[in-house]
Design an enzyme around this catalytic site. Structure first.
Site, short mmCIF file in Angstrom:
data_model
loop_
_atom_site.label_atom_id
_atom_site.label_comp_id
_atom_site.label_asym_id
_atom_site.label_seq_id
_atom_site.Cartn_x
_atom_site.Cartn_y
_atom_site.Cartn_z
N GLU A 255 9.43 68.14 59.70
CA GLU A 255 8.08 67.75 60.12
C GLU A 255 8.11 66.79 61.30
OE1 GLU A 255 6.04 67.84 55.71
OE2 GLU A 255 7.33 66.17 56.25
N ALA B 240 16.73 58.29 46.00
CA ALA B 240 16.88 57.40 47.16
C ALA B 240 15.72 56.43 47.33
CB ALA B 240 17.03 58.25 48.43
N ASP C 111 4.49 66.40 48.08
CA ASP C 111 4.15 66.13 49.47
C ASP C 111 4.34 67.34 50.38
OD1 ASP C 111 6.87 66.24 49.40
OD2 ASP C 111 7.23 64.30 50.35
N1 LIG Z 1 4.90 60.23 49.98
C1 LIG Z 1 5.77 59.84 50.89
O1 LIG Z 1 5.41 59.16 51.85
C2 LIG Z 1 7.21 60.19 50.71
C3 LIG Z 1 8.19 59.53 51.49
C4 LIG Z 1 9.52 59.80 51.22
C5 LIG Z 1 9.86 60.73 50.25
N2 LIG Z 1 8.89 61.39 49.55
C6 LIG Z 1 9.21 62.35 48.50
O2 LIG Z 1 9.63 61.60 47.38
C7 LIG Z 1 10.52 62.38 46.58
C8 LIG Z 1 11.75 61.60 46.23
O3 LIG Z 1 12.51 61.36 47.42
P1 LIG Z 1 13.99 60.82 47.31
O4 LIG Z 1 14.44 60.60 48.70
O5 LIG Z 1 14.04 59.68 46.33
O6 LIG Z 1 14.68 62.11 46.66
P2 LIG Z 1 16.07 62.20 45.83
O7 LIG Z 1 16.47 63.63 45.88
O8 LIG Z 1 17.02 61.16 46.32
O9 LIG Z 1 15.65 61.79 44.35
C9 LIG Z 1 14.81 62.57 43.56
C10 LIG Z 1 15.15 62.31 42.10
O10 LIG Z 1 14.21 63.04 41.29
C11 LIG Z 1 14.90 63.45 40.13
N3 LIG Z 1 14.14 64.51 39.48
C12 LIG Z 1 13.96 65.80 39.87
N4 LIG Z 1 13.18 66.45 38.98
C13 LIG Z 1 12.84 65.56 38.02
C14 LIG Z 1 12.05 65.62 36.85
N5 LIG Z 1 11.47 66.75 36.47
N6 LIG Z 1 11.92 64.50 36.09
C15 LIG Z 1 12.52 63.32 36.45
N7 LIG Z 1 13.30 63.21 37.56
C16 LIG Z 1 13.45 64.31 38.34
C17 LIG Z 1 16.27 63.89 40.67
O11 LIG Z 1 17.25 63.94 39.64
C18 LIG Z 1 16.55 62.78 41.70
O12 LIG Z 1 17.27 61.71 41.15
C19 LIG Z 1 10.79 63.64 47.39
O13 LIG Z 1 10.02 64.69 46.85
C20 LIG Z 1 10.35 63.29 48.80
O14 LIG Z 1 9.93 64.43 49.51
C21 LIG Z 1 7.57 61.12 49.76
#
Ligand SMILES: NC(=O)c1ccc[n+]([C@@H]2O[C@H](COP(=O)([O-])OP(=O)(O)OC[C@H]3O[C@@H](n4cnc5c(N)ncnc54)[C@H](O)[C@@H]3O)[C@@H](O)[C@H]2O)c1
Length: 349
Positions: free
Chosen positions: A66, A149, A237
């Protein structure tokens, strides 16, 4: 003949990942989260001056790439960001980003920076800012579902900005929860490891969902959500990527960043086009109420909007002046005679 040396106009301050980490520690992470929340809130108060567009998304089976541009008429900013939930299994991050700030009057860049860390910081700061208007008064406990993360940043922002004291952690992968617990030990937060999402939300006034899965997931169902809570939904998102059962949205009052983008990408993609939402800037500016009563379920349907990145980039740019927290990159061709670009190339032979 040696190549002519670039002039000062050729150089753009660059903040690498290594430098960003030093800058965050120099400022202090909780201070930076609070200051970022303040910077974002200040820009939300002057919402009208910004160019606004849903971000430009390039979707594939694996994820999304994006571009997120905006301008306030004086400064222009954009972020490049990806979202690839399957990356983690390959040892890559789900979300990475970099961004640029430029002067509108000349189009010359002012700053080029890593934004993977800065995105985690600004997302957490935005969550905390929203929660201050929407969460129940005096809340001290939050659930953190999805311990990847973004998780520690989210928890620390809620601590620094709202005074959260207890974080109830849950992830489908216990190693992720263990990592988050380890990283937050010594932060002053009480950490409780939970074995289910249901257990995590027990007694929590704020429920943050921050999972990554490229599907309509159901991290929370309607029966799990009691009256009076604030849901901070971060992970839904993208089209086809949500975290909440739609019945929750029927009971909640929903707050969004920029509704044309959130209707495409957020939890509300599951709802009809006329599903009512309030844009957060309206609450921040006092035009609309945030939380009205203690039984209301509030939902911040976060997707991440360009103005938050603008605020974060400008914040970093301001912090750089007079410090050594950047290096100069020669990325703007700057011939002595502006029309003699070719001559400059020739002289470099
Ligand atoms: N809204 C925003 O502004 C914004 C900004 C950054 C990231 N995000 C989104 O936030 C999310 C998390 O990002 P990240 O960088 O931490 O990702 P990541 O991949 O580092 O962590 C995601 C975690 O979710 C866990 N997970 C997956 N399915 C699950 C479930 N059903 N129940 C419980 N845990 C589950 C995974 O095991 C993993 O530890 C992503 O979807 C990303 O796109 C949104």
């Amino acid at each position: 003949m040696s190549a002519p040396q670039p002039s000062a106009k050729a150089f753009v301050p660059f903040v690498s990942v290594e430098t960003m980490m030093r800058l965050v520690h120099h400022i202090g992470i909780e201070t930076m989260l609070v200051e970022l929340a303040g910077a974002i809130e200040a820009d939300f108060r002057r919402w009208d001056v910004f160019d606004k567009t849903p971000r430009i998304a390039s979707h594939s089976n694996d994820g999304v790439i994006e571009l997120m541009p905006t301008s306030d008429g004086e400064i222009y900013a954009f972020k490049y960001v990806n979202g690839h939930p399957k990356n983690m299994a390959q040892g890559l991050q789900t979300v990475t980003a970099f961004g640029l700030l430029a002067q509108v009057s000349t189009g010359y860049p002012l700053l080029l920076t890593e934004m993977t860390l800065l995105t985690a910081l600004r997302t957490a700061a935005t969550s905390a800012m929203a929660a201050r208007h929407l969460a129940p008064k005096g809340v001290t406990t939050m659930a953190m579902i999805g311990n990847g993360a973004q998780a520690e940043f989210q928890a620390l922002a809620m601590k620094a900005f709202l005074g959260i004291k207890v974080v109830r952690l849950y992830d489908i992968d216990p190693q992720a929860t263990e990592k988050t617990r380890r990283n937050l030990t010594g932060s002053g937060l009480e950490l409780i490891t939970c074995n289910t999402a249901q257990a995590a939300i027990e007694g929590a006034g704020i429920i943050t969902t921050c999972t990554a899965d490229k599907q309509y997931a159901t991290i929370l169902t309607d029966n799990m959500v009691g009256a009076g809570v604030h849901i901070n939904a971060i992970g839904g998102d993208c089209p086809g990527k949500t975290e909440l059962h739609k019945d929750i949205l029927l009971r909640a009052d929903t707050f969004v960043e920029y509704s044309p983008q959130t209707r495409i990408e957020g939890e509300i993609q599951q709802m009809a086009e006329d599903y009512p939402v309030t844009e957060l800037w309206q609450v921040v500016s006092g035009a609309m109420p945030g939380r009205r009563d203690q039984n209301q379920i509030t939902l911040f349907d976060s997707v991440g909007f360009a103005i938050e990145d603008f605020s974060a980039l400008r914040y970093v740019h301001q912090k750089l002046s007079g410090t050594g927290f950047s290096q100069d990159l020669d990325i703007i061709a700057d011939p002595d005679d502006p029309r003699d670009l070719f001559g400059m190339l020739q002289r470099a032979k």
